[in-house]
Design an enzyme around this catalytic site. Structure first.
Site, PDB file in Angstrom:
ATOM      1  N   SER A 252     -48.341  29.992  48.743  1.00  0.00           N
ATOM      2  CA  SER A 252     -47.326  29.414  49.800  1.00  0.00           C
ATOM      3  C   SER A 252     -46.664  28.224  49.565  1.00  0.00           C
ATOM      4  CB  SER A 252     -47.889  29.810  51.306  1.00  0.00           C
ATOM      5  OG  SER A 252     -46.875  29.274  52.188  1.00  0.00           O
TER       6      SER A 252
ATOM      7  N   THR B 278     -47.651  35.046  56.743  1.00  0.00           N
ATOM      8  CA  THR B 278     -47.024  35.782  55.508  1.00  0.00           C
ATOM      9  C   THR B 278     -47.921  37.055  55.288  1.00  0.00           C
ATOM     10  OG1 THR B 278     -46.084  35.478  53.454  1.00  0.00           O
ATOM     11  CG2 THR B 278     -47.984  34.304  53.966  1.00  0.00           C
TER      12      THR B 278
ATOM     13  N   LYS C  63     -47.747  40.113  58.792  1.00  0.00           N
ATOM     14  CA  LYS C  63     -46.384  39.965  59.527  1.00  0.00           C
ATOM     15  C   LYS C  63     -46.300  40.906  60.784  1.00  0.00           C
ATOM     16  CE  LYS C  63     -43.299  37.544  56.651  1.00  0.00           C
ATOM     17  NZ  LYS C  63     -42.155  37.720  55.770  1.00  0.00           N
TER      18      LYS C  63
ATOM     19  N   ASN D 144     -42.669  36.134  61.405  1.00  0.00           N
ATOM     20  CA  ASN D 144     -43.149  35.241  60.543  1.00  0.00           C
ATOM     21  C   ASN D 144     -43.549  33.763  61.044  1.00  0.00           C
ATOM     22  OD1 ASN D 144     -40.587  34.033  60.922  1.00  0.00           O
ATOM     23  ND2 ASN D 144     -39.982  34.010  58.702  1.00  0.00           N
TER      24      ASN D 144
ATOM     25  N   ASP E 191     -36.540  34.990  59.243  1.00  0.00           N
ATOM     26  CA  ASP E 191     -35.885  35.305  57.914  1.00  0.00           C
ATOM     27  C   ASP E 191     -34.268  35.551  57.920  1.00  0.00           C
ATOM     28  OD1 ASP E 191     -38.213  35.124  56.433  1.00  0.00           O
ATOM     29  OD2 ASP E 191     -38.658  37.148  56.591  1.00  0.00           O
TER      30      ASP E 191
ATOM     31  N   GLY F  65     -40.173  44.720  54.994  1.00  0.00           N
ATOM     32  CA  GLY F  65     -40.021  43.752  55.868  1.00  0.00           C
ATOM     33  C   GLY F  65     -38.557  42.900  55.902  1.00  0.00           C
ATOM     34  N   ALA F  66     -38.568  42.408  54.584  1.00  0.00           N
ATOM     35  CA  ALA F  66     -37.357  41.399  54.611  1.00  0.00           C
ATOM     36  C   ALA F  66     -36.009  42.044  54.872  1.00  0.00           C
ATOM     37  CB  ALA F  66     -37.425  40.878  53.117  1.00  0.00           C
TER      38      ALA F  66
ATOM     39  N   GLY G  78     -32.848  33.030  46.313  1.00  0.00           N
ATOM     40  CA  GLY G  78     -33.751  33.036  47.593  1.00  0.00           C
ATOM     41  C   GLY G  78     -34.280  31.731  48.041  1.00  0.00           C
TER      42      GLY G  78
HETATM   43  P1  NAP Z   1     -42.154  44.618  51.333  1.00  0.00           P
HETATM   44  O1  NAP Z   1     -42.280  44.715  52.772  1.00  0.00           O
HETATM   45  O2  NAP Z   1     -43.475  44.903  50.772  1.00  0.00           O
HETATM   46  O3  NAP Z   1     -40.806  45.281  51.050  1.00  0.00           O
HETATM   47  C1  NAP Z   1     -40.583  45.540  49.613  1.00  0.00           C
HETATM   48  C2  NAP Z   1     -39.529  46.575  49.436  1.00  0.00           C
HETATM   49  O4  NAP Z   1     -39.271  46.659  48.191  1.00  0.00           O
HETATM   50  C3  NAP Z   1     -40.143  47.968  50.041  1.00  0.00           C
HETATM   51  O5  NAP Z   1     -39.125  48.712  50.453  1.00  0.00           O
HETATM   52  C4  NAP Z   1     -40.481  48.650  48.699  1.00  0.00           C
HETATM   53  O6  NAP Z   1     -40.342  50.029  48.485  1.00  0.00           O
HETATM   54  C5  NAP Z   1     -39.573  48.124  47.625  1.00  0.00           C
HETATM   55  N1  NAP Z   1     -40.045  47.990  46.461  1.00  0.00           N
HETATM   56  C6  NAP Z   1     -41.102  47.236  45.708  1.00  0.00           C
HETATM   57  N2  NAP Z   1     -41.283  47.980  44.524  1.00  0.00           N
HETATM   58  C7  NAP Z   1     -40.151  48.520  44.129  1.00  0.00           C
HETATM   59  C8  NAP Z   1     -39.839  49.324  42.864  1.00  0.00           C
HETATM   60  N3  NAP Z   1     -40.655  48.857  41.863  1.00  0.00           N
HETATM   61  N4  NAP Z   1     -38.522  50.095  42.741  1.00  0.00           N
HETATM   62  C9  NAP Z   1     -38.087  50.207  44.041  1.00  0.00           C
HETATM   63  N5  NAP Z   1     -38.235  49.438  45.116  1.00  0.00           N
HETATM   64  C10 NAP Z   1     -39.506  48.858  45.125  1.00  0.00           C
HETATM   65  O7  NAP Z   1     -42.037  42.933  51.084  1.00  0.00           O
HETATM   66  P2  NAP Z   1     -40.884  41.840  51.674  1.00  0.00           P
HETATM   67  O8  NAP Z   1     -41.734  40.998  52.564  1.00  0.00           O
HETATM   68  O9  NAP Z   1     -39.821  42.810  52.391  1.00  0.00           O
HETATM   69  O10 NAP Z   1     -40.598  41.100  50.767  1.00  0.00           O
HETATM   70  C11 NAP Z   1     -39.680  41.500  49.344  1.00  0.00           C
HETATM   71  C12 NAP Z   1     -39.133  40.668  48.682  1.00  0.00           C
HETATM   72  O11 NAP Z   1     -38.223  39.683  49.286  1.00  0.00           O
HETATM   73  C13 NAP Z   1     -40.334  39.556  47.937  1.00  0.00           C
HETATM   74  O12 NAP Z   1     -39.886  39.306  46.798  1.00  0.00           O
HETATM   75  C14 NAP Z   1     -40.276  38.452  48.910  1.00  0.00           C
HETATM   76  O13 NAP Z   1     -40.744  37.332  48.255  1.00  0.00           O
HETATM   77  C15 NAP Z   1     -38.933  38.103  49.318  1.00  0.00           C
HETATM   78  N6  NAP Z   1     -38.648  37.450  50.369  1.00  0.00           N
HETATM   79  C16 NAP Z   1     -38.100  36.302  50.204  1.00  0.00           C
HETATM   80  C17 NAP Z   1     -37.556  35.614  51.490  1.00  0.00           C
HETATM   81  C18 NAP Z   1     -36.921  34.184  51.179  1.00  0.00           C
HETATM   82  O14 NAP Z   1     -36.996  33.213  52.117  1.00  0.00           O
HETATM   83  N7  NAP Z   1     -36.312  34.025  50.214  1.00  0.00           N
HETATM   84  C19 NAP Z   1     -38.180  35.923  52.673  1.00  0.00           C
HETATM   85  C20 NAP Z   1     -38.837  37.095  52.651  1.00  0.00           C
HETATM   86  C21 NAP Z   1     -39.050  37.840  51.697  1.00  0.00           C
HETATM   87  P3  NAP Z   1     -41.413  51.102  49.322  1.00  0.00           P
HETATM   88  O15 NAP Z   1     -41.018  50.761  50.762  1.00  0.00           O
HETATM   89  O16 NAP Z   1     -41.052  52.194  48.671  1.00  0.00           O
HETATM   90  O17 NAP Z   1     -42.888  50.553  49.066  1.00  0.00           O
END
Ligand code: NAP
Length: 282
Positions: free
Chosen positions: A17, A64, A68, A89, A105, A134-135, A244
């Site tokens: 983190s 995180t 969450k 978060n 977010d 989630g994002a 990001g």
């Molecule tokens: P999450 O809840 O695990 O959601 C990830 C999503 O991506 C799910 O819908 C998942 O599909 C999909 N996915 C994963 N692998 C895939 C693949 N190979 N092909 C197609 N779809 C795929 O994670 P999250 O918390 O939303 O975070 C997602 C990303 O956003 C991460 O990289 C995180 O670091 C980034 N993020 C950045 C910030 C920022 O401040 N910049 C804030 C939050 C998150 P399924 O639903 O089918 O599993």
């Protein structure tokens, strides 16, 4: 005696983190007697950690992966949409000492879009959001609240996509399968990756961006690396891009203000610290 105000970020694992770097910078900049720690909390210990915060002198925390959603069930959430989404978060003690939570977010996502593109809301008629986790929910919520755009959510699990769309109670949010994405790009004003694809250790996000119009904005929530292959492709096409990192910085600010009472500024110096940290591969 000075009482040190204390906040933290919790997750499992937590060592990667970057929140301590951000909040530590602000504590120093505003000369506050505060502390911001990184605490690894196993899922089995989550309830006792949250319930013991007050006793342990912790003013609040960032939350995180993977906590969450579980923490959202343990605290009060005043925003009705965020309550429905059920993922937060930031935890803090609200009025009357009530333990409350929110997701910042969406705030971070929208602020980073504004500062990087100066895009006008009336120019955003269609947005495509890749991913349904989630994002993605926070991004869709921000787009529903801030724009009049038609929003298409792309996911590999149709049930998850349908559920996500139903949270918003508006015909403006609809679902699509990955195989149809490229056919929709020619009419897309804003394309956002909310999947981890392109992140260090993950496969690349393979989409041919050629059908996008020259005015389109491409946004990637991934910040390690700072520029993914997906964003590079967009930049090389001359499109506006947003990585990001700024979202990460701006989502941190509301928690800091709640815990330490100062609205912090995202400075170039802070941004540079994060850039150097990410580039060093730590
Ligand atoms: P999450 O809840 O695990 O959601 C990830 C999503 O991506 C799910 O819908 C998942 O599909 C999909 N996915 C994963 N692998 C895939 C693949 N190979 N092909 C197609 N779809 C795929 O994670 P999250 O918390 O939303 O975070 C997602 C990303 O956003 C991460 O990289 C995180 O670091 C980034 N993020 C950045 C910030 C920022 O401040 N910049 C804030 C939050 C998150 P399924 O639903 O089918 O599993």
């Amino acid at each position: 005696m000075t009482i040190v105000k204390r906040a933290c970020v919790i997750g499992w694992p937590i060592k990667h983190s970057r929140s301590p770097l951000i909040h530590g910078y602000w504590l120093k900049r505003y000369r506050l007697e505060g502390q911001y720690d990184r605490i690894a909390v196993h899922p089995d210990d989550l309830a006792s950690f949250i319930n013991g915060m007050r006793e342990n002198g912790i003013l609040g925390c960032n939350v995180t992966i993977p906590h969450k959603e579980a923490v959202a069930r343990m605290v009060a959430i005043s925003d009705p949409l965020q309550r429905r989404i059920g993922s937060i978060n930031t935890v803090y003690f609200g009025e009357g000492g009530r333990l409350e939570g929110e997701s910042t977010d969406g705030i971070g996502f929208w602020r980073a879009l504004e500062i990087n593109t100066r895009v006008r809301v009336d120019e955003l008629r269609t947005a495509i959001v890749l991913g349904a986790g989630g994002a993605s929910k926070s991004v869709v919520a921000a787009l529903v609240e801030q724009t009049n755009a038609a929003i298409t959510v792309v996911g590999r699990d149709a049930e998850k996509v349908t559920h996500l769309c139903s949270l918003f109670d508006t015909a403006r949010v609809s679902g699509l399968t990955w195989s149809h994405v490229e056919t929709q790009l020619s009419s897309c004003d804003l394309l956002i990756n909310t999947t981890p694809l392109g992140m260090k250790g993950y496969a690349e996000l393979e989409i041919d961006l050629r059908p996008l119009g020259g005015h389109a904005v491409v946004y990637d929530l991934v910040y390690v690396p700072l520029e993914t292959a997906f964003l590079r492709q967009a930049r090389e096409r001359g499109l506006k891009t947003v990585g990001g990192l700024d979202m990460l910085l701006y989502q941190a600010a509301p928690g800091f203000e709640r815990w330490f009472g100062v609205r912090p500024e995202v400075t170039d110096e802070l941004r540079d610290i994060l850039v150097r940290d990410i580039e060093s591969g730590a």
